[in-house]
Design a protein around this motif. Structure first.
Motif, PDB file in Angstrom:
ATOM      1  N   GLU A 223       0.832  -1.203   0.000  1.00  0.00           N
ATOM      2  CA  GLU A 223       0.000   0.000   0.000  1.00  0.00           C
ATOM      3  C   GLU A 223       0.868   1.255   0.000  1.00  0.00           C
ATOM      4  N   LEU A 227       0.834   4.016  -2.938  1.00  0.00           N
ATOM      5  CA  LEU A 227       0.548   5.407  -2.597  1.00  0.00           C
ATOM      6  C   LEU A 227       1.644   6.333  -3.134  1.00  0.00           C
ATOM      7  N   ALA A 320       1.932   3.203  10.276  1.00  0.00           N
ATOM      8  CA  ALA A 320       0.503   2.922  10.108  1.00  0.00           C
ATOM      9  C   ALA A 320      -0.091   2.150  11.276  1.00  0.00           C
TER      10      ALA A 320
ATOM     11  N   HIS B 254      -9.829   0.185  -2.962  1.00  0.00           N
ATOM     12  CA  HIS B 254      -8.462  -0.348  -2.994  1.00  0.00           C
ATOM     13  C   HIS B 254      -7.404   0.748  -2.987  1.00  0.00           C
ATOM     14  N   PHE B 255      -7.819   1.968  -3.227  1.00  0.00           N
ATOM     15  CA  PHE B 255      -6.868   3.065  -3.139  1.00  0.00           C
ATOM     16  C   PHE B 255      -7.603   4.351  -2.795  1.00  0.00           C
ATOM     17  N   SER B 257      -6.307   8.245  -2.062  1.00  0.00           N
ATOM     18  CA  SER B 257      -5.196   9.179  -1.898  1.00  0.00           C
ATOM     19  C   SER B 257      -5.555  10.189  -0.817  1.00  0.00           C
ATOM     20  N   HIS B 258      -4.588  11.008  -0.458  1.00  0.00           N
ATOM     21  CA  HIS B 258      -4.889  12.042   0.536  1.00  0.00           C
ATOM     22  C   HIS B 258      -5.917  13.025  -0.006  1.00  0.00           C
ATOM     23  N   SER B 281      -7.856   0.675   5.727  1.00  0.00           N
ATOM     24  CA  SER B 281      -6.541   0.029   5.835  1.00  0.00           C
ATOM     25  C   SER B 281      -5.684   0.782   6.850  1.00  0.00           C
ATOM     26  N   PRO B 282      -4.632   0.140   7.342  1.00  0.00           N
ATOM     27  CA  PRO B 282      -3.747   0.837   8.284  1.00  0.00           C
ATOM     28  C   PRO B 282      -3.164   2.120   7.708  1.00  0.00           C
ATOM     29  N   VAL B 283      -2.798   2.118   6.427  1.00  0.00           N
ATOM     30  CA  VAL B 283      -2.205   3.316   5.842  1.00  0.00           C
ATOM     31  C   VAL B 283      -3.244   4.434   5.735  1.00  0.00           C
ATOM     32  N   THR B 284      -4.472   4.087   5.383  1.00  0.00           N
ATOM     33  CA  THR B 284      -5.541   5.091   5.333  1.00  0.00           C
ATOM     34  C   THR B 284      -5.786   5.678   6.719  1.00  0.00           C
ATOM     35  N   TRP B 286      -3.657   5.875   9.093  1.00  0.00           N
ATOM     36  CA  TRP B 286      -2.519   6.742   9.414  1.00  0.00           C
ATOM     37  C   TRP B 286      -2.646   8.097   8.698  1.00  0.00           C
ATOM     38  N   MET B 287      -3.071   8.060   7.426  1.00  0.00           N
ATOM     39  CA  MET B 287      -3.192   9.326   6.688  1.00  0.00           C
ATOM     40  C   MET B 287      -4.217  10.250   7.336  1.00  0.00           C
ATOM     41  N   ARG B 289      -4.880  10.499  10.420  1.00  0.00           N
ATOM     42  CA  ARG B 289      -4.218  11.126  11.583  1.00  0.00           C
ATOM     43  C   ARG B 289      -3.195  12.155  11.106  1.00  0.00           C
ATOM     44  N   PHE B 290      -2.420  11.789  10.110  1.00  0.00           N
ATOM     45  CA  PHE B 290      -1.355  12.677   9.634  1.00  0.00           C
ATOM     46  C   PHE B 290      -1.927  13.998   9.128  1.00  0.00           C
TER      47      PHE B 290
END
Lengths: 321, 302
Positions: A223, A227, A320, B254-255, B257-258, B281-284, B286-287, B289-290
């Protein structure tokens, strides 16, 4: 970029200390920290846990020192800068005079590429804060080239005699302008696993997702790579000059992606500059990429601009989680 | 967009809501006739939303084939009915249940509700049909921006109806007439498309997955900086009653973006609500929060 000159009216005073080891550094900064306490400044000390503890013990009231114990191996330029901004806001550093002692991690030649951008970005990102920020480097681990970069990015140099204006800082803009004119990424010398010319962001994402999955990357690493690829290709198509070319390599469980265009490249402090307002519809992609990934490489040359990044299992997972 | 959400215009399972990009009247006539015959073979009541030459041509073809065609639906035995295209049918009032502010009739249902797809499907079943099938050429209906905006809001209601009622819908758009960008705007509120018409779909969820007093929808596909504006507009048009929170299941997104997350944050501000992303997802996460978004929260898979 917008820079202050370190002179009268400047809000941020960005100081450089070159020391001969932790004991020498302690001698240089204890009185400075104690003065801050006496003046009722916000005082922040960041560095190796042993150094932070030593400062706290050495000053009259260690409980008033805000400490950030950060082992050298855990430091990361973009994350450090971001977390520091959050801390400063939490401490009210925007309105209260603030002193910061930042024991910088042990530098490597490879890591310096990003740390020197960090030092330059501090002048822009922290400009609104009334801060006296002291960046402390162990002179035994910095090369002459690193010292040249440090002198170009700090308005003052602090010695045992106190802080002095640094004349070399006047050349900041010219010096930093060349920061992306770096050598090619080592991977660029080998044949890529695949290459795409003028991909859309969606095509690039699909390709890198497939590549990362085949390479056995974990979900977070896939991911993160998708990104970063998407942001790089979108930026190339929007801000660069055609053709945008994506190349990717898979080796030893690591996926490396390079996105090139023939334009002049972004701001030399790309990814480290202050974020646009929340109302802005985009513009934070490179900050996210720099924060999420450990290996991001920019290169501007006569052929154009290339951003290269690598991911492997675990990339993105810590952030993450 | 995942191929899971791409289906042919015909030979689809019941309760499928398909956005179909056709090219020219001849293609519409050919495929819509097959779609209609398929519904009749399945003993579904077929409703042709009239108003365009293409639809009138379809009705004429079916009449010529000996099918009973009635100009409006009445309780009884018609198997093929036509109805002038009317936004209130698609809107069905303010909610997918067909509840609306329209005046009540003798049976207690409002005029709008009686024209809602859910109500019409219930009537078809009561008349002994397997369900309701709707086919329409909506090209003219979405040609102007104003009508297109109304259409998008109403189309999501249609989508919700197919989730819980025996309604199968084929919405045709002449892509040569409208252009791909316009078709993408309307395609994103269908559960399925015949080809990759929109990078993301804003899909209705089965009733049992909704949470009381919270509007719950699903986002599938990919949203990047190029499509984030479409997502923002879709949320504003689709969500009319948030109850304070819009829950969006992103398990099949599945994707993101910010720019997508910033678009949701702006939409939440405009609607004075909070957007909660489920199965992010974990990355989402995190984003979110970021980016320090205060109108978007993200949770993982329970």
């Amino acid at each position: 970029m917008s820079l202050h000159d370190g002179g009268p009216g400047a809000v941020l005073r960005h100081e450089l200390v070159l020391h001969d080891g932790p004991a020498d550094l302690l001698d240089l900064v204890v009185s400075y920290v104690a003065e801050g306490e006496a003046d009722d400044d916000v005082v922040v000390v960041q560095g190796e846990p042993t150094f932070v503890d030593a400062v706290v013990r050495a000053v009259p009231d260690g409980s008033r020192v805000h400490t950030v114990a950060a082992p050298s191996g855990a430091r990361h330029p973009a994350r450090d800068l971001h977390r520091f901004l959050i801390l400063l806001n939490d401490l009210g550093a925007g309105v209260r005079p603030t002193r910061v002692v930042n024991q910088m991690p042990t530098m490597t030649a490879a890591g310096w590429r990003e740390w020197r951008r960090y030092e330059a970005a501090v002048n822009v990102t922290l400009a609104p804060f009334p801060i006296r920020g002291t960046c402390a480097y162990d002179s035994r681990s910095v090369s002459d080239g690193m010292v040249e970069d440090l002198l170009a990015t700090h308005s003052h140099v602090r010695t045992a005699q106190g802080p002095d204006l640094n004349a070399a800082f006047a050349g900041f803009d010219d010096h930093v302008a060349g920061y992306l004119r770096s050598a090619p990424h080592p991977r660029a010398f080998s044949e890529p696993t695949l290459s795409l010319t003028e991909p859309t962001a969606a095509q690039a994402r699909a390709t890198v997702r497939q590549l990362g999955t085949r390479a056995g990357l974990d979900a977070s690493a896939v991911e993160a790579s998708v990104l970063a690829t998407s942001e790089a290709v979108a930026n190339g198509r929007l801000h660069g000059s055609p053709p945008v070319v994506l190349r990717a390599w898979v080796a030893s469980g690591r996926v490396t992606v390079a996105v090139s265009d023939t334009g002049t490249g972004p701001d030399p402090l790309v990814g480290l500059l202050p974020q646009p307002s929340r109302e802005a519809e985009s513009g934070r992609g490179m900050a996210i990429v720099h924060h999420l990934l450990d290996d991001v490489h920019h290169r501007v040359s006569a052929d154009g601009y290339t951003i290269t990044f690598s991911v492997s299992c675990g990339t993105g997972a810590a952030e993450a989680s | 967009m995942s191929s899971r959400f791409q289906v042919p215009a015909v030979a689809v399972p019941p309760q499928t809501h398909v956005c179909w990009a056709f090219r020219g009247a001849r293609e519409f006539a050919h495929v819509a006739e097959r779609y209609t015959r398929e519904g009749l073979d399945r003993h579904e009541r077929v409703l042709v939303l009239d108003g365009q030459d293409t639809a009138r041509g379809l009705v004429a073809t079916m009449r010529a084939a000996g099918r009973t065609v009635l100009p409006t639906q009445v309780r009884g035995e018609p198997v093929l009915v036509t109805l002038s295209w009317a936004p209130d049918l698609r809107a069905g009032g303010a909610s997918a249940d067909g509840a609306s502010a329209g005046g009540p009739s003798a049976d207690g249902a409002s005029a709008d509700a009686r024209r809602s797809p859910r109500h019409l499907a219930a009537e078809a079943v009561a008349d002994g049909f397997a369900g309701l099938r709707i086919v329409t050429d909506a090209t003219e209906v979405v040609r102007s921006r104003e009508r297109r905006e109304r259409f998008v809001a109403a189309e999501h209601v249609m989508d919700a109806a197919t989730v819980t009622a025996p309604v199968t819908i084929l919405c045709g758009f002449d892509v040569d007439e409208l252009g791909p960008a316009t078709v993408a705007e309307v395609a994103c509120v269908h559960s399925f498309t015949t080809e990759p018409l929109s990078p993301f779909l804003f899909r209705a969820l089965p009733q049992e997955r909704t949470v009381a007093r919270e509007r719950t929808v699903a986002l599938a596909g990919e949203v990047d900086s190029a499509s984030a504006g479409d997502l923002y507009r879709a949320v504003l048009r689709v969500v009319t009653d948030t109850g304070g929170t819009i829950r969006i299941d992103v398990s099949e997104a599945h994707f993101m973006s910010h720019a997508a997350l910033l678009a949701l944050d702006r939409a939440a501000r405009a609607l004075d609500c909070t957007v909660r992303l489920d199965a992010a997802s974990p990355v989402t996460r995190w984003m979110v929060r970021f980016l320090e978004l205060d109108r978007v929260v993200a949770a993982g898979t329970p």
